[in-house]
Scaffold this motif. Structure first.
Motif, PDB file in Angstrom:
ATOM      1  N   LEU A 247       5.962   3.784  -6.793  1.00 24.72           N
ATOM      2  CA  LEU A 247       6.914   4.522  -7.639  1.00 24.72           C
ATOM      3  C   LEU A 247       8.073   3.620  -8.078  1.00 24.72           C
ATOM      4  CD1 LEU A 247       6.986   7.975  -5.781  1.00 24.72           C
ATOM      5  CD2 LEU A 247       5.752   7.391  -7.859  1.00 24.72           C
ATOM      6  N   GLU A 248       8.521   2.761  -7.165  1.00 28.63           N
ATOM      7  CA  GLU A 248       9.602   1.810  -7.519  1.00 28.63           C
ATOM      8  C   GLU A 248       9.158   0.892  -8.656  1.00 28.63           C
ATOM      9  OE1 GLU A 248      11.047  -0.535  -4.186  1.00 28.63           O
ATOM     10  OE2 GLU A 248      11.355   1.314  -3.043  1.00 28.63           O
ATOM     11  N   GLU A 249       7.935   0.351  -8.527  1.00 30.91           N
ATOM     12  CA  GLU A 249       7.397  -0.568  -9.556  1.00 30.91           C
ATOM     13  C   GLU A 249       7.211   0.158 -10.893  1.00 30.91           C
ATOM     14  OE1 GLU A 249       6.835  -3.827  -9.505  1.00 30.91           O
ATOM     15  OE2 GLU A 249       7.609  -3.984  -7.465  1.00 30.91           O
ATOM     16  N   ALA A 250       6.702   1.400 -10.825  1.00 29.69           N
ATOM     17  CA  ALA A 250       6.476   2.186 -12.050  1.00 29.69           C
ATOM     18  C   ALA A 250       7.800   2.500 -12.737  1.00 29.69           C
ATOM     19  CB  ALA A 250       5.731   3.472 -11.713  1.00 29.69           C
ATOM     20  N   ARG A 251       8.822   2.796 -11.932  1.00 21.24           N
ATOM     21  CA  ARG A 251      10.166   3.060 -12.491  1.00 21.24           C
ATOM     22  C   ARG A 251      10.710   1.799 -13.164  1.00 21.24           C
ATOM     23  NH1 ARG A 251      11.205   5.994  -7.907  1.00 21.24           N
ATOM     24  NH2 ARG A 251      11.018   8.176  -8.437  1.00 21.24           N
ATOM     25  N   ASP A 252      10.575   0.695 -12.462  1.00 23.32           N
ATOM     26  CA  ASP A 252      11.103  -0.576 -12.951  1.00 23.32           C
ATOM     27  C   ASP A 252      10.481  -0.974 -14.295  1.00 23.32           C
ATOM     28  OD1 ASP A 252      12.716  -2.921 -12.511  1.00 23.32           O
ATOM     29  OD2 ASP A 252      10.849  -4.017 -12.200  1.00 23.32           O
ATOM     30  N   LYS A 253       9.214  -0.603 -14.479  1.00 21.00           N
ATOM     31  CA  LYS A 253       8.519  -0.978 -15.720  1.00 21.00           C
ATOM     32  C   LYS A 253       8.577   0.123 -16.777  1.00 21.00           C
ATOM     33  CE  LYS A 253       5.507  -4.525 -13.818  1.00 21.00           C
ATOM     34  NZ  LYS A 253       6.245  -4.684 -12.556  1.00 21.00           N
TER      35      LYS A 253
ATOM     36  N   GLY B 225       0.784  -1.242   0.000  1.00 20.82           N
ATOM     37  CA  GLY B 225       0.000   0.000   0.000  1.00 20.82           C
ATOM     38  C   GLY B 225       0.815   1.290   0.000  1.00 20.82           C
ATOM     39  N   LYS B 226       2.155   1.171  -0.052  1.00 19.11           N
ATOM     40  CA  LYS B 226       2.995   2.377   0.057  1.00 19.11           C
ATOM     41  C   LYS B 226       3.193   3.059  -1.301  1.00 19.11           C
ATOM     42  CE  LYS B 226       5.788   0.817   3.981  1.00 19.11           C
ATOM     43  NZ  LYS B 226       7.098   0.284   4.338  1.00 19.11           N
ATOM     44  N   ASP B 227       3.174   4.405  -1.265  1.00 20.12           N
ATOM     45  CA  ASP B 227       3.441   5.178  -2.494  1.00 20.12           C
ATOM     46  C   ASP B 227       4.850   4.910  -3.006  1.00 20.12           C
ATOM     47  OD1 ASP B 227       0.953   6.176  -2.105  1.00 20.12           O
ATOM     48  OD2 ASP B 227       1.542   8.276  -1.807  1.00 20.12           O
ATOM     49  N   GLU B 228       5.815   4.753  -2.088  1.00 20.16           N
ATOM     50  CA  GLU B 228       7.215   4.530  -2.486  1.00 20.16           C
ATOM     51  C   GLU B 228       7.329   3.239  -3.318  1.00 20.16           C
ATOM     52  OE1 GLU B 228       6.298   5.016   0.720  1.00 20.16           O
ATOM     53  OE2 GLU B 228       6.923   7.123   0.844  1.00 20.16           O
ATOM     54  N   THR B 229       6.597   2.192  -2.875  1.00 28.84           N
ATOM     55  CA  THR B 229       6.635   0.907  -3.611  1.00 28.84           C
ATOM     56  C   THR B 229       6.008   1.078  -4.985  1.00 28.84           C
ATOM     57  OG1 THR B 229       6.322  -0.142  -1.456  1.00 28.84           O
ATOM     58  CG2 THR B 229       6.140  -1.562  -3.392  1.00 28.84           C
TER      59      THR B 229
END
Length: 222
Positions: free
Chosen positions: A213-219, A207-211
């Motif tokens: 953003l990490e996933e969106a960056r990775d993809k 549920g974290k915004d940081e996670t």
């Protein structure tokens, strides 16, 4: 002799000089390059209007960050590129920019669909020369950052509309959720709903915004 009319727009004269020197030094013997330059939107508009009546440009190079036109209607190289599509429909449009965020790349590809898209940090003299010759014959030409963005998003099965892309982009810039409605014309509950959808799409379980953003960056979406 192949005469090629070129417009180059950048607010740094030394950069324009560099581009011109590269093209003049690497052109083919049968090519005659006629290069005109502009340092701001007003100069570029004047040259494009004149060219549309006289001898149209074959290629137009636009930097994105430019001083706006005096009437405030044209505020960037993106606006100039869109105007060039109206005034000079046959001209090939090349975007050169420092911007390398996925959000900006996506918008430029969508709004302008340029014949050439070069991120300045990717660029070497030889790549500029190669891009120029390639675009003349067989556009489009994208520098490595743009190509990598396209590869990642094409291979991803996640589809994001423009509003969701904007939410991700704003969150990545450090904008807090409560402030998003200042930038996006939606209610707070609609924004929260979209954030929940985004977390589901990207498989964010904590549920974290940081996670997110990490996933969106990775993809490749940021």
């Amino acid at each position: 002799m192949q005469q090629i009319q070129i417009l180059m727009v950048d607010d740094h004269p030394i950069i324009l000089e560099g581009y011109q020197n590269v093209l003049m030094a690497t052109k083919k013997p049968e090519q005659l390059l006629i290069i005109e330059t502009a340092n701001n939107c007003d100069e570029a508009i004047t040259l494009m209007k004149r060219a549309s009546r006289d001898r149209p440009y074959d290629l137009c190079f636009f930097d994105i960050s430019l001083p706006p036109s005096s009437d405030g209607k044209v505020t960037s190289g993106e606006d100039l590129a869109i105007l060039s599509r109206e005034l000079l429909p046959q001209a090939k449009v090349i975007i050169l920019t420092m911007f390398n965020e996925s959000f900006r790349i996506h918008n430029i590809l969508k709004e302008i669909n340029p014949d050439g898209f070069l991120i300045k940090s990717d660029l070497t003299s030889s790549e500029l020369a190669e891009a120029f010759q390639h675009i003349l014959i067989d556009p489009p030409y994208y520098s490595s950052t743009v190509s990598n963005y396209l590869k990642k998003t094409v291979s991803s099965d996640i589809y994001l509309d423009d509003i969701n892309r904007k939410i991700l982009h704003l969150l990545s810039q450090g904008i807090k959720t409560r402030s998003l409605k200042e930038y996006i014309d939606l209610s707070m509950s609609a924004i929260e709903k979209r954030k929940k959808q985004l977390k589901l799409l990207f498989g964010v379980s904590d549920g974290k915004d940081e996670t997110l953003l990490e996933e969106a960056r990775d993809k490749g979406f940021l």
